[in-house]
Structures are given as structure tokens and as C-alpha cells.
Design a protein around this motif. Structure first.
Motif, PDB file in Angstrom:
ATOM      1  N   GLY A 135     103.897  45.305 -11.486  1.00  0.00           N
ATOM      2  CA  GLY A 135     103.164  45.119 -12.738  1.00  0.00           C
ATOM      3  C   GLY A 135     103.355  46.244 -13.742  1.00  0.00           C
ATOM      4  N   LYS A 136     104.140  47.259 -13.385  1.00  0.00           N
ATOM      5  CA  LYS A 136     104.346  48.411 -14.290  1.00  0.00           C
ATOM      6  C   LYS A 136     105.678  48.282 -15.030  1.00  0.00           C
ATOM      7  N   ILE A 137     105.658  48.633 -16.317  1.00  0.00           N
ATOM      8  CA  ILE A 137     106.868  48.513 -17.134  1.00  0.00           C
ATOM      9  C   ILE A 137     107.766  49.722 -16.893  1.00  0.00           C
ATOM     10  N   LYS A 181     106.002  42.827 -20.246  1.00  0.00           N
ATOM     11  CA  LYS A 181     105.350  42.681 -18.944  1.00  0.00           C
ATOM     12  C   LYS A 181     106.138  41.753 -18.012  1.00  0.00           C
ATOM     13  N   LYS A 182     106.980  40.902 -18.613  1.00  0.00           N
ATOM     14  CA  LYS A 182     107.780  39.955 -17.813  1.00  0.00           C
ATOM     15  C   LYS A 182     109.170  40.504 -17.521  1.00  0.00           C
ATOM     16  N   LYS A 204     114.685  36.275 -21.269  1.00  0.00           N
ATOM     17  CA  LYS A 204     116.142  36.330 -21.168  1.00  0.00           C
ATOM     18  C   LYS A 204     116.624  36.564 -19.733  1.00  0.00           C
ATOM     19  N   ASN A 205     117.569  35.756 -19.309  1.00  0.00           N
ATOM     20  CA  ASN A 205     118.212  35.918 -18.001  1.00  0.00           C
ATOM     21  C   ASN A 205     117.212  35.953 -16.850  1.00  0.00           C
ATOM     22  N   ILE A 206     116.097  35.277 -17.013  1.00  0.00           N
ATOM     23  CA  ILE A 206     115.059  35.306 -15.975  1.00  0.00           C
ATOM     24  C   ILE A 206     115.549  34.586 -14.710  1.00  0.00           C
TER      25      ILE A 206
END
Lengths: 357, 357
Positions: free
Chosen positions: A318-320, A310-311, A145-147
Motif C-alpha cells: 500500500g506504500k508508494i 496508489k495503483k 497503464k500496463n496493469i
């Protein structure tokens, strides 16, 4: 209570007749275009046409309704129609619709000929209290979403209570989830009023207060370097659930339903990691489950949900990265959550005993 | 002569070793990516790798060389690679290439997750003196050049004279057209030096002067509301010729060749409408034809060229809007030209007696 000043544009309440006409007629624009979807063409455009004294000196661009339209393909379609209509840099795009129309239309306008002006007339509760304010434009790619998007402010936003009567109750409740979030992250007394309100018929006053909260946050931090991230409470897990549901369910979750489930999971994480008192957590869980019921999250989909998280745009290195509550009415940004913690929060949600959505 | 300050970023000359390393190492970025095309991968990336002490902690994204890559499809490809590489908001994109790479890479970066930082290392003369400076990003749709894009400033630009030795003479001459334009629109004494220079081997000093001129203009007017339009001299007709040639010729015009022909036509219009003295016009015609020869424009294609000009971004209210010279070294913006006048300028060009390109 009929106007708020945002970053560099006004948000008008229930005054489209005066202000939209003034806006269009002040001579700044060579032409204007209205972007709608098939629903707003039917249910909202006649209202706007009438307010504009039935003038017809504009071109209409209509997209299909639904999140499936928030893609680069539909954006290309809008660009090509603007080209075909000979839109120039002094053109104005009016986005008349829900979040899909305002996000997509905002992105199309912000990139057409390196940016033409646009305004939003949000027609869903969700877009009135969330998408239309703050200058985020966006499209999805592969359900992320909204990337893709820009931070570009509209030139004005017009919020009309009249449109809410055109919406199914489920859509109103979807928007209400963002309003409840505004209380949770920034204003405990607003939360206390909201949670006992008629959540299918929000008053003008409640909508106004929600927009005031959102506007204050985005005005302080337009490009989401810091404080604006509090608006993401519930959205790390909520967005993952929304993407997952869109891909897998015949009747996918609404944004609000997904965010409500996300807020429950993240209330659990808030309790675990940010000091949210157990009583506050329970109050949030009870209220949100009471309104939105429960979405069945099976253990088999944890891996897929984690892959989507993760995206997430808020991640760093790389950390959420989650925004979590320290108590009802206060939110803390930049909480790194491990895969195990996120998984535990989903298990917690799955363990709750409530009727399913 | 090794640094200029632009809007909010530095332009470095021949100092990639010091400043690029400093830039990457200052800790602001979680990762970096280098965008190249197949030519710059071979001819320029080794140079940059060596300057970066052969570090390999970056991912490479390569596109096909040529204007055909400046499309939304290639942009989507870049977005998807950034997604696959887990690029986050603290990532940096380094655009290593000519104008296609810097325009496309700038657009992809400015819209990925609502904008990640990017820098340009322009490898062609054209991109060094033009595309890399000023914050225009863009892609083409249906051969309409830069019809989609943003105004987003890079975080730095690195201009390395060493790359010019990797270029065919025709590419160097293409860039030289923009340098000649800089003289024509803003600095008669620079024009006088340039026109008798070795146009296939521009010196550091000449490149620097051109960047100074371009930078001064774009810094005054970043989003092209006024003075910046002087940079479009030669481009209304030049862009149309470039698009037309790209569609119709097996060996299409370079940008510089098209703009040189456009400048001749618009010098004619300048004489007709903006008071450019006949002697100045003749000097421009002689110089540009001497360097670039003549492109055969048949009467049969005037209609097609006019149709392309009708889509030009500078137009307002359906009228074609040119930047014209009042004399060598001075340019006036916002000259509305009729279809007949534009057609006459093409006829004038066609009537000139010179060897063909």
C-alpha cells in the motif's frame, strides 16, 4: 554498432534487409503475421515489404493507432484474427509499430496458444529506445497503464533509423524523454552530450547508446526484482499524469511529456530524500522544462493523481515506491514516498515559472 | 508419500495444515487472496479456513462454477477485483477449486502486474491429477479450450484427499479418465491395477501414482516441445467432443467422458497408424466403454467436429497432429492424421455396441 545481444535475443540496428530475411527464412516458422496500426500500415509497412522483396505470404492484422487501442478488447481482436487465420504454435508475429503495437502485440503473442514467437520492429523513437527492449508486454485496464502483461522476451528486435523521418517532431521528443532518463539514471556523460544535442533529430549513435543502457539494466534483472526499477525514475508521477491527461485533456500529453514532468517532480523528491544536489536538480528542471515546457497541474487534481499512484505496480504493502536520483547518473530504488511528499512535489512543479506546453 | 518435487515447486499430499500455514507465514507475501467458485466456497473453503486457524486476513474472489466461467470476461473480473483490493506484486493468489478455477486463476495471476505468485489447491480429482500440475494456465475463447494461456508454474500445489468426498460420483469418474490415460501412455502395470479398482473411490496411493507420472512428463518438457505431448492422447478428438457437447447438449459431457470417448477413437487410430495391437485396442475400448458408456455421435456432426480439431493447439502447418499409443503403456507423439482417418475413427466409435451415457 549494428548488433547488441540482449537476454536471449539480438537487437539489430539498420540491418533489417539481411537479418529479417534470414530470420524468417531459416525454416523455424510455419507462417508469419504482421501487426500494424493505421499509421504504420501506411508509413512503415511499404519499407518492410520492400526489404522483404515484396513477398506477400503473410497475413496483416491492423489496429487503430493510439493508446486507446492498448486494451483487452483489441487484444481479443488480435487473438480472434489469429484463430481465424489458423495460426499455429509455430507461427511468428511481427509487431511493426510504436509502443502500443509492441506491448499489445507482445502480450497477444505471449498468451496465444500459451505463447508463440514474436519480434519487434519499433517505428517510433520511444519504442526503439524503451518499449521494444526488455521483454515487457502489456495492456491497460481503466487507464491503469500496463496493469496486465507478461515478461516475455521477443526473438529479435530490429531498430531502423529510417523510420524516424516518418514521425512528427512531438513524437521524436516524446522518445527523447526516455533517452534523457537513461542519462540521468545511469550515465552522466551521456546526459551531458544529450542535453546539448538536437533533440528532434537524434543520431544513430545516441539511439544506440540509449539502447545499450536500457539493455544492460534489463539483462541484469529481467523481471524487475531490483536494479531494473531504476528505469522507473519519473514514472510514478509521470504515469499518473499520463493517465490523468488521457482521461481529461482533449489533446493529452505524450508519454515523454508526462515522464518529463514526472522526472521534474521526482528530481524534487530526489533532492528531498535521496541526496540529489540542488545544482543537479536545477539542471534537470531547466533542461526538461526547456525541451518540454510545462503542463498545468491544478491543485484540484492532486487527489485524483494520488489515487492513480496508489495503483502503481511498484508499490508494496500500500506504500508508494519511487526510484530517485542520488546524483545525475545514479539512481536508487525503493524509496517510499508519503502522500504529502508526493503532493509537495506536484506543488513544486506547479510553482515553476515557465511557458506551458 | 506426502511430497513430490516438480519443476521448481513442491506438490504436497494431505499436509495442508503444516505446509500451507508455513507457506503463507514465511513472510514473502504482503497479502493473499483466495479464488473459489460457488461450490468450493461452500464445500471446501470452510475446511481450508479451519486449517488456517480461522484467520480472516484475506479477500475472497468467487466466480460461477462451470466451464462457462473460463472466459476472458471472468478473467477481467478477477483482474478488476485484484485492482480494487489494491493487490500488489507481492500478493499471493490461492486457487481453490477444480480445473476451471486453477486454469483461470493461474492465468489471471500470471498476467496481473506481469505476474504475481499463485498456488493451487485442487478440489476435484480431475484437477488434482491433471490441471494443477505442470504450469499450464488457460482460458477458452468461443469454446476453443485453453486457446489463450501461459506456461507459468505455481509456487506450490496442495492435494487433499478429503475434498473427494465433496464430489458427485460423475465428477470423480471424470478425473479417473486422466488417471487411466496416465497408465495407457506411460505405465502398463498402473493401468492394470487401475482398471480393476473402484473407480469411484480412488485411493491416496493411486492418486499419488498418477501425479508422479504426470509430474515426470511435465518436468522433462515444461513447455510442450516434445515428450509432454503424450499427455494429449485422447485429447484431439476428446476436446472436440467436449467443445461440441458444451455447445449442443443440455447436459454436456464432462471432460473425462469426452476424453474417454476421444481415447477410444484415438486407440482406433493408434491401431491403424502406430502399431497398437488389436488386443490392446479391444482392452481399452472395453474398459472405457464399461466405465463411461457411449456418447451418441451422429454422422451429421463429423464436419463440425473436424472444424474444431482444425483449431487444435497441437496442429502444425494446418495438419491435425495426434499422440497415439504404440502399445498399452507407451505413446508416440506427432502423428499427422488426415480428415478421413479422423472421420473413420468417429465412425468406428459410432459403430460400437454399448449402452449410451
Amino acid at each position: 554498432m549494428n548488433q547488441i545481444q540482449s537476454i536471449n535475443y539480438p537487437i539489430y540496428f539498420n540491418s533489417v534487409t539481411t537479418h529479417l530475411n534470414n530470420f524468417i527464412n531459416e525454416g523455424k516458422y510455419s507462417r508469419f503475421f504482421i501487426l500494424t496500426d493505421e499509421h504504420t500500415s501506411t508509413h512503415c509497412l511499404p519499407y518492410i515489404r520492400e526489404k522483404l522483396n515484396n513477398r506477400d505470404d503473410f497475413d496483416l492484422i491492423e489496429i487503430n493507432a493510439g493508446e486507446e487501442s492498448k486494451t483487452i478488447d483489441f487484444c481479443i481482436g488480435i487473438w480472434k484474427m489469429l484463430i481465424d487465420f489458423d495460426a499455429d504454435r509455430s507461427s511468428l508475429l511481427i509487431n511493426l509499430g510504436g509502443g502500443v503495437v509492441t506491448d499489445l502485440g507482445g502480450f497477444a503473442a505471449s498468451t496465444f496458444k500459451r505463447g508463440i514467437d514474436f519480434i519487434h520492429i519499433p517505428t517510433t523513437l520511444l519504442s526503439q529506445v524503451d518499449a521494444s527492449v526488455g521483454g515487457k508486454t502489456g495492456i491497460d485496464i481503466d487507464n491503469l497503464k500496463n496493469i496486465i502483461g507478461t515478461f516475455t522476451q521477443p526473438k529479435a528486435v530490429f531498430i531502423e533509423h529510417a523510420f524516424l523521418s516518418t514521425l512528427p517532431a512531438r513524437q521524436v521528443k516524446s522518445g527523447m524523454a526516455e533517452m534523457l532518463k537513461h542519462g540521468l539514471i545511469a550515465d552522466a556523460s551521456y546526459w551531458n552530450v544529450l542535453k546539448i544535442s538536437d533533440l528532434e533529430n537524434p543520431t544513430d549513435q545516441l539511439i544506440y547508446q540509449s539502447v545499450v543502457i536500457k539493455n544492460k539494466v534489463v539483462t541484469e534483472d529481467p523481471s524487475e526484482r531490483g536494479i531494473r526499477k531504476i528505469l522507473n525514475f519519473g514514472h510514478t508521477i509521470g504515469h499518473a499524469l499520463e493517465s490523468y491527461s488521457l482521461d481529461n485533456d482533449s489533446n493529452p500529453l505524450t508519454h515523454g511529456e508526462a515522464i518529463a514532468a514526472g522526472m521534474i517532480c521526482e528530481a524534487y523528491l530526489s533532492h528531498l530524500k535521496a541526496g540529489l544536489p540542488a545544482g543537479d536538480m536545477q539542471e534537470i528542471v531547466d533542461t526538461l522544462l526547456g525541451v518540454y515546457g510545462k503542463y498545468p497541474i491544478h491543485e484540484s487534481c492532486y487527489t485524483a493523481l494520488n489515487a492513480i499512484m496508489k495503483k502503481d505496480k511498484k508499490n508494496q504493502g500500500g506504500k508508494i515506491n519511487c526510484s530517485l536520483l542520488t546524483k545525475i547518473g545514479e539512481c536508487r530504488i525503493d524509496n517510499i514516498c508519503t502522500d504529502d511528499e508526493l503532493c509537495d512535489s506536484l506543488k513544486y512543479y506547479a510553482s515553476l515559472q515557465y511557458a506551458q506546453v
